[in-house]
Scaffold this motif. Structure first.
Motif, PDB file in Angstrom:
ATOM      1  N   ILE A   1       0.835  -1.203   0.000  1.00  0.00           N
ATOM      2  CA  ILE A   1       0.000   0.000   0.000  1.00  0.00           C
ATOM      3  C   ILE A   1       0.868   1.250   0.000  1.00  0.00           C
ATOM      4  CG2 ILE A   1      -1.708   1.317   1.313  1.00  0.00           C
ATOM      5  CD1 ILE A   1      -2.700  -1.380   2.438  1.00  0.00           C
TER       6      ILE A   1
ATOM      7  N   ARG B   1      -9.426  -1.279   6.124  1.00  0.00           N
ATOM      8  CA  ARG B   1      -8.868  -0.343   5.150  1.00  0.00           C
ATOM      9  C   ARG B   1      -9.906   0.709   4.770  1.00  0.00           C
ATOM     10  NH1 ARG B   1      -5.880  -3.691   0.495  1.00  0.00           N
ATOM     11  NH2 ARG B   1      -5.348  -1.533  -0.117  1.00  0.00           N
TER      12      ARG B   1
ATOM     13  N   ARG C   1      -7.790   3.471   0.648  1.00  0.00           N
ATOM     14  CA  ARG C   1      -7.363   2.069   0.731  1.00  0.00           C
ATOM     15  C   ARG C   1      -6.180   1.851   1.671  1.00  0.00           C
ATOM     16  NH1 ARG C   1     -11.014  -0.752   0.379  1.00  0.00           N
ATOM     17  NH2 ARG C   1      -9.711  -2.557  -0.144  1.00  0.00           N
ATOM     18  N   ARG C   2      -5.892   2.818   2.525  1.00  0.00           N
ATOM     19  CA  ARG C   2      -4.820   2.630   3.492  1.00  0.00           C
ATOM     20  C   ARG C   2      -5.337   1.859   4.705  1.00  0.00           C
ATOM     21  NH1 ARG C   2      -3.885   8.184   1.592  1.00  0.00           N
ATOM     22  NH2 ARG C   2      -1.840   8.259   0.531  1.00  0.00           N
ATOM     23  N   ILE C   3      -4.415   1.245   5.418  1.00  0.00           N
ATOM     24  CA  ILE C   3      -4.769   0.532   6.656  1.00  0.00           C
ATOM     25  C   ILE C   3      -5.172   1.561   7.709  1.00  0.00           C
ATOM     26  CG2 ILE C   3      -3.912  -0.931   8.517  1.00  0.00           C
ATOM     27  CD1 ILE C   3      -1.985  -2.185   6.459  1.00  0.00           C
TER      28      ILE C   3
END
Length: 246
Positions: free
Chosen positions: A188, A230, A235-237
């Motif tokens: 990511i 996410r 779409r990041r953790i």
């Protein structure tokens, strides 16, 4: 994917180090000394062109002066020869008269050549002054470039030292985290501008800074503590803590 909540929070420590490393890399690329050295290189190149032109001008004048000196020497030789013949006084009167006319002509010619030589010597003095000034500017610019290069190397050495320190601190953190979590984070991060994990704070994603609403907020709130969540937008953790405001 599942991961212990503590591991997820430690992922933020890794992210902090990676952010610091990215900042150091940016600093390495954008050091002002880089631009300074490049500007000085261009200045030196332009000055070197000036120096070459000034040196050519001096050399041309030297060549012209040497040619005139040879011409003057030739005239003197002829004068001495004619004067010797005239001093002896032997020969027809017409020939002696011709020698006198030639001597007068040679004197005028010598005077003209010496005047021309003097003018060229004055021009040469001026040209040499221009050349000396350019060489002084070149020497100063070289010193400035050496100083800029020295400062750049010092700055790069400091950056390298900081990078090594941060990289050394990253290794044990990553080693203690689940491999699949680190792999996901790195993937990511590589595609998201260097940010792979972000803290949820005040009901906002720390990655894209968007506030969480409705179903998306409910989904995250309902997710198990060990669920790796996410952001639907970036779409990041999303790392959750008691201060996340969910």
């Amino acid at each position: 994917m599942k991961a212990d909540p503590q591991d997820q929070r430690r992922l933020l420590d890794v992210q902090a180090i990676d952010t610091g490393l990215a900042q150091l890399a940016h600093r390495r690329r954008t050091l002002p000394e880089h631009a300074e050295v490049e500007a000085l290189a261009r200045e030196l190149s332009a000055l070197e062109d000036e120096r070459v032109r000034a040196q050519v001008a001096v050399d041309d004048l030297d060549r012209d002066i040497a040619r005139l000196e040879r011409d003057v020497d030739q005239v003197r030789v002829r004068k001495d020869r004619d004067q010797a013949r005239l001093t002896v006084g032997s020969g027809p009167a017409r020939e002696l008269e011709a020698l006198q006319h030639e001597l007068a002509s040679l004197n005028r010619r010598q005077g003209e050549l010496e005047d021309a030589e003097l003018e060229l010597m004055e021009q040469r003095e001026t040209a040499q002054g221009v050349l000396d000034g350019i060489e002084e500017r070149l020497a100063t610019a070289r010193e400035r470039r050496e100083d800029a290069e020295r400062r750049r190397e010092q700055a790069l050495a400091e950056i390298t030292k900081e990078e090594e320190f941060k990289a050394a601190g990253r290794q044990p953190l990553v080693r203690d985290l689940p491999a699949d979590l680190v792999t996901l984070y790195d993937r990511i991060r590589e595609t998201s501008g260097g940010l792979g994990a972000a803290l949820v704070a005040g009901g906002r994603c720390g990655g894209c800074r968007l506030e969480l609403y409705g179903a998306d907020r409910g989904r995250i709130k309902a997710a198990a503590p060990d669920e790796v969540v996410r952001c639907e937008e970036c779409r990041r953790i999303m790392v959750r803590t008691a201060e996340s405001g969910l």
